[in-house]
Design a protein around this motif. Structure first.
Motif, short mmCIF file in Angstrom:
data_model
loop_
_atom_site.label_atom_id
_atom_site.label_comp_id
_atom_site.label_asym_id
_atom_site.label_seq_id
_atom_site.Cartn_x
_atom_site.Cartn_y
_atom_site.Cartn_z
N SER A 107 -38.16 -18.35 13.60
CA SER A 107 -39.36 -19.13 13.30
C SER A 107 -39.14 -20.06 12.12
CB SER A 107 -40.51 -18.18 12.99
OG SER A 107 -41.62 -18.88 12.56
N LEU B 151 -43.23 -20.50 7.40
CA LEU B 151 -44.54 -20.06 7.84
C LEU B 151 -45.65 -20.63 6.98
CD1 LEU B 151 -43.64 -16.41 8.74
CD2 LEU B 151 -43.74 -18.41 10.21
N CYS C 207 -47.73 -12.40 0.77
CA CYS C 207 -47.38 -13.80 0.57
C CYS C 207 -46.61 -13.97 -0.74
CB CYS C 207 -48.64 -14.66 0.56
SG CYS C 207 -48.33 -16.44 0.50
N TYR D 247 -42.91 -12.60 -0.26
CA TYR D 247 -41.97 -13.28 0.64
C TYR D 247 -41.99 -14.80 0.55
CZ TYR D 247 -41.45 -8.68 2.76
OH TYR D 247 -41.20 -7.36 2.96
N TYR E 44 -50.74 -16.79 6.99
CA TYR E 44 -49.33 -16.58 6.67
C TYR E 44 -48.86 -15.20 7.15
CZ TYR E 44 -45.10 -15.50 4.10
OH TYR E 44 -43.82 -15.09 3.79
N CYS F 213 -48.51 -14.89 10.93
CA CYS F 213 -47.32 -15.60 11.39
C CYS F 213 -46.05 -14.83 11.05
CB CYS F 213 -47.26 -17.00 10.77
SG CYS F 213 -48.52 -18.15 11.36
N ARG F 214 -46.02 -14.27 9.87
CA ARG F 214 -44.83 -13.51 9.47
C ARG F 214 -44.67 -12.27 10.35
NH1 ARG F 214 -41.14 -13.35 5.69
NH2 ARG F 214 -40.08 -11.37 5.38
N ARG F 215 -45.75 -11.58 10.61
CA ARG F 215 -45.68 -10.38 11.46
C ARG F 215 -45.23 -10.75 12.87
NH1 ARG F 215 -51.21 -7.21 11.08
NH2 ARG F 215 -49.99 -5.38 11.64
N ASP G 144 -43.35 -13.35 13.72
CA ASP G 144 -41.93 -13.70 13.63
C ASP G 144 -41.06 -12.45 13.53
OD1 ASP G 144 -39.77 -15.70 13.22
OD2 ASP G 144 -39.65 -14.79 11.24
N GLU G 145 -41.53 -11.46 12.78
CA GLU G 145 -40.76 -10.23 12.59
C GLU G 145 -40.56 -9.46 13.90
OE1 GLU G 145 -39.43 -8.49 9.56
OE2 GLU G 145 -39.31 -10.65 9.21
#
Length: 406
Positions: free
Chosen positions: A2, A5, A120, A123, A146, A149-151, A153-154
């Motif tokens: 990704s 973010l 946030c 990271y 944020y 989106c991070r979760r 992507d993970e």
């Protein structure tokens, strides 16, 4: 893989090659798109659960659209939601003052937002500092986006990525549907559910990001830039469309809403193209090549050249073209950053300037993105912050001004 973010993700000297690699940044499409608001109610009730082939006549009547055209329809839809909210804002404010949900005031929701802020800060330190200049409500909403989106992507890039299946992504999408309906599964979902109930954020960009994760599960090559563009939109361009409604457009801006969304999209594309160019070697070791296959062939390169990881004159020439294209998208994005609400500009400018410098680092490494990872050092990062702040203070740009009516 990704993109960055946050809203914050070119022709070669050889004329023949340039004709095949240039790409429209802002498609001039006048398609009519219906405005549907997929948001559910603002109440928070925690839940306990976690293309057919067209006929020949249809194909003739509806010729295939490019990825740019498909994505631009989403842009228009998001812009329409913002326009709709502006008309109803006065009534909404009165209603919110008199009928604020008790759960929204509760410690649980405040704790959810605070936890998003902590993630946030951990990271995305530079971006987090920038969000502290925003109003508390906007800041918290950006944190919630944020974290989601991070979760997401993970799921495909995190430690458990090898165990992720299409069904797992289907379940994640169902959770997304539920949180948009006001039925979040956990505290992070609760923060986002509350955010989408307050801002004109549509569910489509979120669904599209999940679609990008699905592509990562089944696709490791991209035949041309049209395919790659769609992937970049899915995993990074979507972030801009999610964030603009929260960050807000400056009241004094003369830009059209569509143009600001297009610029947000361009920044996401630019960030993701930069990620791809930075991570060529890392991705190759995972059997992935996020570069247009047709452009590689035209440059006299093949998959084997990528896997061998040798910097040659052909590779340098190819990389110059790719970097120039990414910078074109950054240039397009800059116009839109200037139109954002003044309190939201600094973190976006900081992100944009820092990511652009990754391209400089690739060049400084003599285009060796096989064995060297391009990065921006702390000194340059800190030096960029006052520059970003200065640009944020400059305000809107006349380049996006709406044409005067005759």
């Amino acid at each position: 893989m990704s993109g960055a973010l946050l809203w914050v993700i070119c022709p070669k000297e050889n004329a023949g090659f340039a004709a095949t690699t240039s790409y429209s940044l802002v498609p001039k499409i006048r398609a009519q798109v219906r405005s549907h608001n997929s948001k559910g109610c603002s109440r928070l009730n925690f839940s306990s659960g976690v293309f057919a082939a067209a006929s020949l006549s249809s194909a003739v009547a509806n010729p295939p659209r490019s990825s740019v055209e498909k994505v631009y329809e989403v842009v228009l839809k998001q812009a329409a939601l913002v326009k709709e909210q502006k008309k109803e804002r006065a009534l909404d404010v009165r209603k919110e003052k008199g009928q604020t949900d008790s759960m929204t005031r509760g410690d649980l929701l405040n704790g959810a937002y605070n936890r998003c802020g902590e993630v946030c800060a951990e990271y995305a330190k530079t971006f987090y500092l920038g969000t502290l200049l925003m109003t508390p409500e906007r800041r918290r909403a950006v944190w919630a986006i944020y974290v989601w989106c991070r979760r997401t992507d993970e799921l495909v890039d995190g430690p458990n990525a090898s165990h992720i299946t299409p069904k797992a992504l289907d379940r994640w999408e169902q959770r997304l549907n539920e949180l948009f309906e006001g039925r979040p599964y956990d505290m992070y979902d609760a923060a986002l559910s509350n955010t989408v109930s307050k801002y004109p954020v549509d569910i489509q960009p979120f669904k599209d990001m999940i679609e990008g994760m699905r592509m990562d599960l089944k696709k490791s090559r991209y035949k041309d830039f049209d395919e790659l563009y769609l992937y970049c939109y899915y995993v990074a361009g979507t972030v801009g469309l999610m964030s603009v409604p929260v960050m807000g457009i400056a009241p004094e801006s003369k830009a059209s809403t569509e143009s600001v969304y297009n610029a947000a999209l361009a920044l996401g594309i630019a960030n993701q193209l930069t990620n791809i160019l930075r991570d060529v070697g890392e991705d190759a070791r995972r059997g992935r090549i996020y570069l247009p296959q047709d452009e590689l062939a035209q440059a006299g390169l093949s998959d084997e050249d990528i896997f061998n990881g040798k910097v040659t004159d052909k590779w340098r020439s190819f990389m110059k073209v790719q970097i120039k294209r990414a910078r074109m998208f950054f240039d397009e994005a800059e116009k839109g950053v200037a139109e954002l609400n003044d309190a939201s500009r600094w973190p976006v400018w900081a992100s944009l300037l820092l990511y652009k410098q990754i391209l400089d680092s690739i060049e400084a490494n003599d285009y060796d993105n096989f064995s060297k990872r391009a990065y921006v050092g702390k000194t340059k990062k800190f030096a960029s912050l006052p520059v970003a702040y200065g640009r944020a203070l400059m305000g809107g740009s006349s380049k996006f001004a709406k044409p005067a009516s005759s």
